[in-house]
Design a protein around this motif. Structure first.
Motif, PDB file in Angstrom:
ATOM      1  N   ARG A 163       0.852  -1.268  -0.061  1.00 26.10           N
ATOM      2  CA  ARG A 163       0.001   0.140   0.031  1.00 26.10           C
ATOM      3  C   ARG A 163       0.804   1.359  -0.011  1.00 26.10           C
ATOM      4  O   ARG A 163       0.626   2.162  -0.737  1.00 26.10           O
ATOM      5  CB  ARG A 163      -1.041   0.095   1.280  1.00 26.10           C
ATOM      6  CG  ARG A 163      -1.569   1.352   1.577  1.00 26.10           C
ATOM      7  CD  ARG A 163      -2.495   1.734   0.499  1.00 26.10           C
ATOM      8  NE  ARG A 163      -3.010   3.031   0.789  1.00 26.10           N
ATOM      9  CZ  ARG A 163      -3.491   4.004   0.112  1.00 26.10           C
ATOM     10  NH1 ARG A 163      -3.254   3.884  -1.192  1.00 26.10           N
ATOM     11  NH2 ARG A 163      -3.961   5.117   0.463  1.00 26.10           N
ATOM     12  N   LEU A 164       1.832   1.142   0.793  1.00 29.14           N
ATOM     13  CA  LEU A 164       2.798   2.647   0.820  1.00 29.14           C
ATOM     14  C   LEU A 164       3.653   2.638  -0.495  1.00 29.14           C
ATOM     15  O   LEU A 164       3.663   3.804  -1.002  1.00 29.14           O
ATOM     16  CB  LEU A 164       3.784   2.581   1.936  1.00 29.14           C
ATOM     17  CG  LEU A 164       4.597   3.611   2.308  1.00 29.14           C
ATOM     18  CD1 LEU A 164       3.743   4.766   2.487  1.00 29.14           C
ATOM     19  CD2 LEU A 164       5.654   3.224   3.505  1.00 29.14           C
ATOM     20  N   GLU A 165       4.016   1.475  -1.185  1.00 31.03           N
ATOM     21  CA  GLU A 165       4.679   1.693  -2.408  1.00 31.03           C
ATOM     22  C   GLU A 165       3.829   2.056  -3.280  1.00 31.03           C
ATOM     23  O   GLU A 165       4.234   3.010  -4.201  1.00 31.03           O
ATOM     24  CB  GLU A 165       5.255   0.325  -2.814  1.00 31.03           C
ATOM     25  CG  GLU A 165       6.144  -0.181  -1.925  1.00 31.03           C
ATOM     26  CD  GLU A 165       6.782  -1.693  -1.866  1.00 31.03           C
ATOM     27  OE1 GLU A 165       7.713  -2.202  -1.748  1.00 31.03           O
ATOM     28  OE2 GLU A 165       5.978  -2.424  -2.734  1.00 31.03           O
ATOM     29  N   GLU A 166       2.317   1.829  -3.307  1.00 30.77           N
ATOM     30  CA  GLU A 166       1.569   2.130  -4.405  1.00 30.77           C
ATOM     31  C   GLU A 166       1.112   3.837  -4.240  1.00 30.77           C
ATOM     32  O   GLU A 166       1.155   4.533  -5.000  1.00 30.77           O
ATOM     33  CB  GLU A 166       0.111   1.478  -4.184  1.00 30.77           C
ATOM     34  CG  GLU A 166      -0.819   1.771  -5.174  1.00 30.77           C
ATOM     35  CD  GLU A 166      -1.921   0.922  -5.166  1.00 30.77           C
ATOM     36  OE1 GLU A 166      -3.289   1.093  -5.762  1.00 30.77           O
ATOM     37  OE2 GLU A 166      -2.048  -0.192  -4.381  1.00 30.77           O
ATOM     38  N   LEU A 167       1.074   4.325  -2.908  1.00 30.28           N
ATOM     39  CA  LEU A 167       1.021   5.676  -2.697  1.00 30.28           C
ATOM     40  C   LEU A 167       2.329   6.368  -3.270  1.00 30.28           C
ATOM     41  O   LEU A 167       2.067   7.501  -4.028  1.00 30.28           O
ATOM     42  CB  LEU A 167       0.996   5.899  -1.227  1.00 30.28           C
ATOM     43  CG  LEU A 167       0.934   7.230  -0.676  1.00 30.28           C
ATOM     44  CD1 LEU A 167      -0.195   7.953  -1.244  1.00 30.28           C
ATOM     45  CD2 LEU A 167       0.919   7.415   0.777  1.00 30.28           C
ATOM     46  N   ARG A 168       3.595   6.004  -3.081  1.00 29.42           N
ATOM     47  CA  ARG A 168       4.637   6.534  -3.584  1.00 29.42           C
ATOM     48  C   ARG A 168       4.740   6.472  -5.118  1.00 29.42           C
ATOM     49  O   ARG A 168       5.037   7.632  -5.705  1.00 29.42           O
ATOM     50  CB  ARG A 168       5.908   5.813  -3.090  1.00 29.42           C
ATOM     51  CG  ARG A 168       6.125   5.907  -1.710  1.00 29.42           C
ATOM     52  CD  ARG A 168       7.605   5.199  -0.960  1.00 29.42           C
ATOM     53  NE  ARG A 168       7.730   5.477   0.323  1.00 29.42           N
ATOM     54  CZ  ARG A 168       8.232   6.289   1.222  1.00 29.42           C
ATOM     55  NH1 ARG A 168       8.464   7.368   0.495  1.00 29.42           N
ATOM     56  NH2 ARG A 168       8.234   6.224   2.261  1.00 29.42           N
ATOM     57  N   LEU A 169       4.178   5.446  -5.714  1.00 28.18           N
ATOM     58  CA  LEU A 169       4.024   5.616  -7.011  1.00 28.18           C
ATOM     59  C   LEU A 169       3.208   6.538  -7.701  1.00 28.18           C
ATOM     60  O   LEU A 169       3.287   7.544  -8.738  1.00 28.18           O
ATOM     61  CB  LEU A 169       3.704   4.180  -7.520  1.00 28.18           C
ATOM     62  CG  LEU A 169       3.436   3.929  -9.314  1.00 28.18           C
ATOM     63  CD1 LEU A 169       4.850   4.587  -9.969  1.00 28.18           C
ATOM     64  CD2 LEU A 169       3.109   2.498  -9.792  1.00 28.18           C
ATOM     65  N   SER A 170       2.042   6.644  -6.993  1.00 24.63           N
ATOM     66  CA  SER A 170       0.999   7.571  -7.520  1.00 24.63           C
ATOM     67  C   SER A 170       1.409   9.176  -7.180  1.00 24.63           C
ATOM     68  O   SER A 170       1.189   9.812  -8.084  1.00 24.63           O
ATOM     69  CB  SER A 170      -0.284   7.452  -6.640  1.00 24.63           C
ATOM     70  OG  SER A 170      -1.040   6.126  -6.885  1.00 24.63           O
ATOM     71  N   VAL A 171       2.256   9.433  -6.203  1.00 21.70           N
ATOM     72  CA  VAL A 171       2.546  10.642  -6.056  1.00 21.70           C
ATOM     73  C   VAL A 171       3.697  10.825  -7.052  1.00 21.70           C
ATOM     74  O   VAL A 171       3.812  12.012  -7.595  1.00 21.70           O
ATOM     75  CB  VAL A 171       3.252  10.881  -4.564  1.00 21.70           C
ATOM     76  CG1 VAL A 171       4.164  12.223  -4.376  1.00 21.70           C
ATOM     77  CG2 VAL A 171       2.164  10.862  -3.359  1.00 21.70           C
ATOM     78  N   ALA A 172       4.656   9.913  -7.393  1.00 22.57           N
ATOM     79  CA  ALA A 172       5.694  10.217  -8.372  1.00 22.57           C
ATOM     80  C   ALA A 172       5.287  10.544  -9.749  1.00 22.57           C
ATOM     81  O   ALA A 172       5.482  11.187 -10.264  1.00 22.57           O
ATOM     82  CB  ALA A 172       6.640   9.050  -8.389  1.00 22.57           C
ATOM     83  N   LEU A 173       4.163   9.806 -10.148  1.00 24.24           N
ATOM     84  CA  LEU A 173       3.351  10.085 -11.435  1.00 24.24           C
ATOM     85  C   LEU A 173       2.701  11.417 -11.294  1.00 24.24           C
ATOM     86  O   LEU A 173       2.683  12.216 -12.451  1.00 24.24           O
ATOM     87  CB  LEU A 173       2.236   9.111 -11.718  1.00 24.24           C
ATOM     88  CG  LEU A 173       2.526   7.602 -11.738  1.00 24.24           C
ATOM     89  CD1 LEU A 173       1.425   6.577 -11.730  1.00 24.24           C
ATOM     90  CD2 LEU A 173       3.229   7.321 -13.070  1.00 24.24           C
ATOM     91  N   ALA A 174       2.179  11.941 -10.201  1.00 22.20           N
ATOM     92  CA  ALA A 174       1.768  13.375 -10.406  1.00 22.20           C
ATOM     93  C   ALA A 174       2.819  14.273 -10.338  1.00 22.20           C
ATOM     94  O   ALA A 174       2.846  15.353 -10.994  1.00 22.20           O
ATOM     95  CB  ALA A 174       0.988  13.294  -9.004  1.00 22.20           C
ATOM     96  N   LEU A 175       4.103  13.999  -9.759  1.00 25.76           N
ATOM     97  CA  LEU A 175       5.072  15.023  -9.704  1.00 25.76           C
ATOM     98  C   LEU A 175       5.912  15.298 -11.042  1.00 25.76           C
ATOM     99  O   LEU A 175       6.685  15.853 -11.225  1.00 25.76           O
ATOM    100  CB  LEU A 175       5.833  14.668  -8.742  1.00 25.76           C
ATOM    101  CG  LEU A 175       5.651  14.919  -7.120  1.00 25.76           C
ATOM    102  CD1 LEU A 175       6.528  14.491  -6.275  1.00 25.76           C
ATOM    103  CD2 LEU A 175       5.090  16.172  -6.964  1.00 25.76           C
ATOM    104  N   ILE A 176       5.634  14.427 -11.904  1.00 25.11           N
ATOM    105  CA  ILE A 176       6.228  14.193 -13.178  1.00 25.11           C
ATOM    106  C   ILE A 176       5.838  15.293 -14.114  1.00 25.11           C
ATOM    107  O   ILE A 176       6.780  16.016 -14.592  1.00 25.11           O
ATOM    108  CB  ILE A 176       5.870  13.097 -14.150  1.00 25.11           C
ATOM    109  CG1 ILE A 176       6.569  11.640 -13.618  1.00 25.11           C
ATOM    110  CG2 ILE A 176       6.222  13.017 -15.506  1.00 25.11           C
ATOM    111  CD1 ILE A 176       6.217  10.620 -14.331  1.00 25.11           C
ATOM    112  N   GLY A 177       4.587  16.014 -13.755  1.00 25.66           N
ATOM    113  CA  GLY A 177       4.266  17.383 -14.514  1.00 25.66           C
ATOM    114  C   GLY A 177       4.596  18.444 -13.697  1.00 25.66           C
ATOM    115  O   GLY A 177       4.226  19.584 -13.924  1.00 25.66           O
TER     116      GLY A 177
END
Length: 348
Positions: A163-177
């Protein structure tokens, strides 16, 4: 590349009404650029609707709000361009069948397609690939996701992530922009106490890096600006509109990591109200909302505003699922609206 400067967020008498009553009402708070804002409350208190309204994905019914100096609801399209969604169920979910690498590559390509200039698209392929890789690496570092430590590294499927890794991935995807405002829903859902502390450390690091963070949570940290929402109380029995509960906006303690006494120590407080979206108490992030009167029926964007590119770090297919346009008098019929729709669906 310079770090993005966070967007100041302010709301006054902010409210959104749906077909079953008020999702939230009379919300008021202020947050400086680079702040960590915790939207706290139980399920059914309008937390997700407030998150989506402040990022330009749902049209409010009353009051006013500003994000980065852009007024809502008049500048919703502009707010979408400077904000990004992390995990929001039903709006920006990750595909469990795709791998980490596939998610990162897709988001980078979409961001380059909608956020890049024509000159950037004409640069040599190797140069564009190197810039994309660098952007992904910066986002992963900011989100604290060590891809090499995953079971299959970049080939790890989302369904195999913790769950924490999934949260980190979602945040990383958002920060790409490189957004100025990051919104995260249910950030502490299904997290242990240790993982919850790591998740808050992650969002705190993003805020310290210059990006304003809005996070829906069930337990708010003391060093955040806290907006507290409560479900609606029983109304007069008409079933359509419920009496509102209370909401409180609290600024963070000047000593964030120390325990504060129960009595207030001079921190600013504002009171307002919030409501529930349905009788079961569940919040519907995609429920349509309608304005209470002609004064609230503002256009989605300025008439002279250019056609909208994809919001920072967001899949364009998810935008229309969240933005509320319940009646024909709210539908944008300008050329700009058509251009926005085409851009958000990837057909522009």
């Amino acid at each position: 590349m310079e770090s993005p400067h966070g967007a100041a967020v302010a709301a006054d008498g902010f409210g959104l009404e749906g077909p079953r009553g008020w999702a939230f009402r009379a919300v008021g708070f202020e947050a400086a650029p680079g702040s960590l804002v915790a939207i706290h409350g139980p399920s059914g208190s309008g937390r997700t609707c407030l998150l989506l309204a402040l990022t330009g994905r749902m049209r409010p019914s009353e009051g006013r709000a500003e994000v980065g100096g852009l007024e809502l609801p008049r500048r919703m399209a502009s707010v979408r361009r400077i904000s990004a969604l992390g995990p929001v169920p039903g709006v920006s979910d990750l595909d469990p069948a795709l791998t980490v690498a596939e998610h990162l590559r897709e988001r980078a390509l979409l961001q380059r397609r909608f956020d890049g200039s024509l000159r950037a698209l004409l640069r040599p392929r190797a140069e564009r690939a190197a810039e994309t890789r660098a952007r992904i690496d910066r986002a992963l570092e900011a989100a604290g996701l060590d891809v090499a430590a995953l079971p299959k590294q970049e080939r790890t499927a989302v369904r195999d992530l913790e769950r924490l890794e999934e949260l980190r991935l979602s945040v990383a995807l958002a920060l790409i922009g490189r957004p100025r405002l990051l919104a995260v829903d249910d950030m502490d859902l299904k997290l242990s106490d240790a993982d919850r502390a790591e998740a808050w450390a992650l969002l705190r690091g993003v805020a310290e890096g210059g990006t304003t963070v809005l996070a829906v949570c069930s337990q708010a940290p003391e060093d955040a600006t806290v907006v507290r929402l409560t479900p609606a109380r029983d109304g007069d029995g008409d079933g359509d509109r419920a009496d509102a509960g209370e909401t409180t906006a609290e600024k963070p303690s000047p000593t964030p990591r120390a325990k504060r006494p129960a009595a207030a120590d001079g921190s600013h407080e504002a009171t307002g109200a919030a409501g529930a979206t349905d009788a079961s108490g569940a919040t519907d992030a995609t429920a349509p909302a309608h304005a209470a009167g002609p004064a609230d029926r503002a256009p989605a964007a300025d008439a002279g505003e250019p056609a909208e590119a994809m919001p920072a770090g967001e899949d364009p297919k998810a935008i229309h699922a969240a933005e509320a346009t319940p009646r024909g008098d709210h539908q944008d019929t300008t050329e700009e609206g058509a251009a926005d729709a085409l851009a958000e669906t990837g057909r522009a």
